[in-house]
Design an enzyme around this catalytic site. Structure first.
Site, mmCIF file in Angstrom:
data_model
loop_
_atom_site.group_PDB
_atom_site.id
_atom_site.type_symbol
_atom_site.label_atom_id
_atom_site.label_comp_id
_atom_site.label_asym_id
_atom_site.label_seq_id
_atom_site.Cartn_x
_atom_site.Cartn_y
_atom_site.Cartn_z
ATOM 1 N N ASN A 10 8.519 -26.609 -6.362
ATOM 2 C CA ASN A 10 8.546 -27.460 -5.172
ATOM 3 C C ASN A 10 9.553 -28.585 -5.408
ATOM 4 O O ASN A 10 9.251 -29.554 -6.111
ATOM 5 C CB ASN A 10 7.130 -28.031 -4.928
ATOM 6 C CG ASN A 10 7.108 -28.993 -3.754
ATOM 7 O OD1 ASN A 10 8.065 -29.078 -2.980
ATOM 8 N ND2 ASN A 10 6.005 -29.723 -3.606
ATOM 9 N N TRP A 11 10.731 -28.435 -4.805
ATOM 10 C CA TRP A 11 11.798 -29.417 -5.048
ATOM 11 C C TRP A 11 11.665 -30.655 -4.172
ATOM 12 O O TRP A 11 12.487 -31.574 -4.255
ATOM 13 C CB TRP A 11 13.176 -28.751 -4.855
ATOM 14 C CG TRP A 11 13.531 -27.820 -5.980
ATOM 15 C CD1 TRP A 11 12.876 -27.697 -7.173
ATOM 16 C CD2 TRP A 11 14.629 -26.899 -6.038
ATOM 17 N NE1 TRP A 11 13.490 -26.756 -7.965
ATOM 18 C CE2 TRP A 11 14.576 -26.247 -7.300
ATOM 19 C CE3 TRP A 11 15.652 -26.558 -5.169
ATOM 20 C CZ2 TRP A 11 15.499 -25.286 -7.686
ATOM 21 C CZ3 TRP A 11 16.581 -25.594 -5.554
ATOM 22 C CH2 TRP A 11 16.499 -24.966 -6.797
ATOM 23 N N LYS A 12 10.656 -30.673 -3.324
ATOM 24 C CA LYS A 12 10.389 -31.846 -2.472
ATOM 25 C C LYS A 12 11.678 -32.314 -1.787
ATOM 26 O O LYS A 12 12.529 -31.497 -1.459
ATOM 27 C CB LYS A 12 9.737 -32.971 -3.283
ATOM 28 C CG LYS A 12 8.544 -32.479 -4.091
ATOM 29 C CD LYS A 12 7.671 -33.585 -4.574
ATOM 30 C CE LYS A 12 6.619 -33.003 -5.503
ATOM 31 N NZ LYS A 12 5.509 -33.882 -5.754
ATOM 32 N N HIS A 97 0.087 -29.553 1.592
ATOM 33 C CA HIS A 97 0.389 -30.289 0.354
ATOM 34 C C HIS A 97 -0.180 -31.704 0.495
ATOM 35 O O HIS A 97 -0.148 -32.282 1.574
ATOM 36 C CB HIS A 97 1.907 -30.331 0.127
ATOM 37 C CG HIS A 97 2.266 -30.863 -1.231
ATOM 38 N ND1 HIS A 97 2.272 -32.205 -1.509
ATOM 39 C CD2 HIS A 97 2.592 -30.235 -2.386
ATOM 40 C CE1 HIS A 97 2.605 -32.381 -2.791
ATOM 41 N NE2 HIS A 97 2.803 -31.190 -3.337
ATOM 42 N N GLU A 99 0.924 -34.520 -0.223
ATOM 43 C CA GLU A 99 1.843 -35.530 0.322
ATOM 44 C C GLU A 99 1.895 -35.447 1.843
ATOM 45 O O GLU A 99 2.101 -36.443 2.528
ATOM 46 C CB GLU A 99 3.239 -35.356 -0.308
ATOM 47 C CG GLU A 99 3.249 -35.881 -1.742
ATOM 48 C CD GLU A 99 4.270 -35.242 -2.655
ATOM 49 O OE1 GLU A 99 5.226 -34.610 -2.161
ATOM 50 O OE2 GLU A 99 4.097 -35.370 -3.880
ATOM 51 N N GLY A 176 2.523 -35.758 -9.744
ATOM 52 C CA GLY A 176 3.600 -36.718 -9.984
ATOM 53 C C GLY A 176 3.165 -37.927 -10.808
ATOM 54 O O GLY A 176 3.881 -38.921 -10.880
ATOM 55 N N SER A 215 1.459 -32.209 -12.427
ATOM 56 C CA SER A 215 2.084 -32.585 -13.700
ATOM 57 C C SER A 215 2.102 -31.462 -14.732
ATOM 58 O O SER A 215 1.887 -31.697 -15.929
ATOM 59 C CB SER A 215 1.415 -33.844 -14.275
ATOM 60 O OG SER A 215 1.596 -34.926 -13.390
ATOM 61 N N GLY A 237 7.907 -32.116 -10.242
ATOM 62 C CA GLY A 237 8.939 -32.774 -11.058
ATOM 63 C C GLY A 237 9.603 -31.868 -12.081
ATOM 64 O O GLY A 237 10.841 -31.842 -12.182
HETATM 65 C C1 PEP Z 1 3.598 -30.848 -6.449
HETATM 66 O O1 PEP Z 1 4.421 -31.484 -5.843
HETATM 67 O O2 PEP Z 1 2.991 -29.944 -5.867
HETATM 68 C C2 PEP Z 1 3.349 -31.158 -7.860
HETATM 69 C C3 PEP Z 1 2.411 -30.509 -8.495
HETATM 70 O O3 PEP Z 1 4.135 -32.120 -8.416
HETATM 71 P P1 PEP Z 1 4.210 -32.500 -9.987
HETATM 72 O O4 PEP Z 1 4.354 -31.221 -10.743
HETATM 73 O O5 PEP Z 1 5.397 -33.388 -10.099
HETATM 74 O O6 PEP Z 1 2.930 -33.196 -10.320
#
Ligand code: PEP
Length: 253
Positions: A10-12, A97, A99, A176, A215, A237
């Protein structure tokens, strides 16, 4: 039952075309000999078509980070439909998601509408569920996950729809933040999700892939993926760091 692993990047809302192109080139090269697990890339909307074109002929798939519109084509300035996402080469779409739920006010009902709109357009939805830190601390994790799943399960045809879907368990406090659920914590929730689906339909519960997100790094991926109900990861990330992402993909195989 053996389920094929899936690692989703997931490059957001990160990167420019140059950066996206560079990461993609390294990932493509690193996965050229990939046998086994599936890998999918979720770039920002504007790069979807280019990414799908560059992935053509490889085993890497792609998807969108959200399905904006739950309607068909029409006068909806600024929106993007599921049919359009399919048209530019998406196989998957992430729905719900955290976010989107917390920053953009998406409710369980909206998430369910997006889930079914995605399927109607021929996309495979990746339904994200997960609890906030205070919910975990007050022992409401299972109640929250159950509520987020029930909007799908209680919909007519909802259980059957899970045969063509993926679930991602993403504890919000781990996204994150650098804090990861322990393999045992994640496994407990994954087993709860699978058990809840099994109460409706055992074969679908055994078949559905449940990813862990929050994470995940090259240093913790193998331990998480070794858990019996964890079928891969949704990686934020660490997916923007191509060498690290490749190590995570290797850990999932
Ligand atoms: C995500 O955005 O779905 C995610 C799990 O982010 P991260 O790996 O940065 O915690």
């Amino acid at each position: 039952m053996t389920r094929q692993s899936l690692v989703a990047a997931n490059w957001k809302m990160y990167g420019t075309w140059t950066g996206v192109n560079n990461i993609l080139a390294t990932i493509k090269q690193g996965l050229a000999q990939n046998a086994g697990g599936e890998v999918a890339i979720f770039p920002p909307f504007v790069y979807l078509a280019k990414v799908a074109r560059l992935l053509h002929g490889t085993k890497i798939t792609s998807g969108a980070q959200d399905i904006c519109s739950v309607t068909g084509e029409g006068a909806h300035t600024g929106e993007v439909s599921g049919v359009m996402l399919r048209d530019v080469g998406c196989r998957y779409v992430i729905v719900g998601h955290s976010e989107r739920r917390t920053l953009y006010g998406e409710t369980d009902t909206m998430v369910a509408r997006k889930f079914f709109a995605a399927q109607e357009a021929g996309l495979v939805p990746i339904l994200c569920v997960g609890e906030q830190l205070d919910e975990r601390e007050s022992e409401q994790t299972e109640a929250v996950i159950a509520r987020q799943l029930d909007v799908i399960l209680e919909h007519p045809g909802g259980v059957a729809s899970l045969a063509k879907a993926v679930i991602a368990y993403e504890p919000v406090w781990a996204i994150g933040t650098g804090k990861t659920a322990t393999p045992a914590q994640a496994q407990a929730v994954h087993a709860f999700i699978r058990g809840k689906i099994a109460a409706h339909d055992q074969p679908i519960a055994e078949k559905i892939r449940i990813l862990y997100g929050g994470s995940v790094k090259s240093t913790n991926a193998a331990d998480l993926f070794a858990m019996p109900d964890i079928d891969g990861g949704l990686i934020g990330g660490a997916s923007l760091d191509a060498p690290q992402f490749l190590e995570i993909c290797r850990a999932a195989r």
